[in-house]
Scaffold this active site. Structure first.
Site: not given
Length: 339
Positions: A125, A150, A154
């Protein structure tokens, strides 16, 4: 060739399964149905004429992951989507995100490194860049501290894959994508979040349908064209096609290194208000929205430099923001007409 797609009944995963089947790959889907529906299998079948193999597995279950790869020992590649993905939720539930996003990745890689050779595509991402200092964001842009748990999962995931590819027979491609939106043109599959949407576009379409009273726009005092956050919104079908191209690159051994990284976006930034206006244009209706306080974890602006994906992969987006919004709106209308 048999390809495993984890999270294959989710939004991006299901569209990628369709594109894989269109290219005659045999697909095995893993999904725990925590944020998806088994009915997506029927949508995939209606589009392609072929229902993929489905295994309902929670990838946090190490024994279940081991059993899966023992059963399917002839896998040519894995595309790993399965992860929790809401920035706001990750701020409130960090341990849920670290367990789900990191443990599952480790267990899959542990199985793949036992093989003589393995091809792995990671769903990364643009959040790994944090708040980049320069736009557009290239693959060489320095990684900033993550703005949310989050985003951190990643970043950590990419670091894990980088370390593993150095000492194993795993070849990997990290696909850092920006903001996927839209639905398949058949309107057989699309984005269908369970509960309150965490992403902008489904909240817009649900508000358009009257399911939500109003859309909340988080802040209008950012240093952007109209004060609202700017993102790079990419049609999910364009994004799905890139996964197939990347996978084929590994299978054909055309990768220049054991680990490659590509940004996937349109190369154009759109503000929240511009996305709202695009929806209003394609739907022919005014959207009810309110400006509220900024949301923790949001970056001001993020849009891609796509030169590397365009030249090395030979991939580029074809759909416009309005086309993506139109498909998302048609999908929302179809879903609600059933209820």
């Amino acid at each position: 060739m048999k390809i495993v797609v984890t999270g294959g009944l989710g939004f991006i995963g299901s569209h990628t399964v369709v594109e894989l089947q269109n290219e005659n790959f045999e697909v095995v889907v893993i999904d725990n149905l925590s944020n998806s529906s088994v009915e997506v299998l029927d949508g995939i079948e209606r589009i392609t004429g072929n229902k993929p193999i489905f295994e309902q597995i929670d990838l946090r279950d190490k024994a279940a992951v081991h059993s899966f790869f023992k059963k399917y020992d002839d896998v040519a590649g894995v595309i790993h989507f399965a992860a929790s993905k809401a920035v706001g939720e990750s701020v409130k539930e960090p341990l849920l995100y670290y367990e789900n996003n990191i443990a599952s990745l480790v267990y899959i890689l542990q199985e793949l490194q036992q093989k003589p050779e393995a091809n792995f595509i990671f769903s990364s991402s643009c959040t790994v860049y944090g708040q980049a200092e320069v736009m557009p964001i290239a693959e060489t842009t320095p990684i900033q501290p993550a703005m949310s748990p989050y985003g951190n999962t990643k970043q950590i995931g990419e670091e894990i894959i980088t370390d593993v590819t150095k000492v194993s027979n795993i070849n990997a491609i990290l696909l850092r994508y920006f903001n996927p939106i839209g639905a398949h043109p058949s309107v057989e599959i699309g984005e269908l979040p369970i509960g309150v949407p965490q992403n902008l576009v489904p909240f817009i379409t649900q508000t358009g349908m009257g399911l939500r009273k109003a859309l909340s726009v988080y802040g209008n005092d950012y240093p952007t064209v109209d004060g609202t956050c700017v993102r790079d919104y990419i049609h999910v079908v364009d994004l799905a096609k890139a996964h197939v191209i990347a996978l084929q690159r590994l299978i054909d051994k055309k990768n220049a290194d054991k680990l490659e990284i590509f940004n996937l976006g349109t190369g154009t930034g759109s503000s929240v208000l511009e996305v709202i206006h695009a929806f209003e244009k394609v739907s022919g209706q005014k959207l009810v929205y309110n400006i509220v306080e900024r949301r923790e974890g949001d970056v001001t602006s993020a849009y891609a430099n796509t030169d590397k994906a365009n030249t090395v992969l030979g991939w580029k987006t074809v759909s416009t923001l309005e086309e993506a919004m139109d498909s998302a709106w048609k999908w929302e209308q179809k879903v609600r007409s059933k209820n």
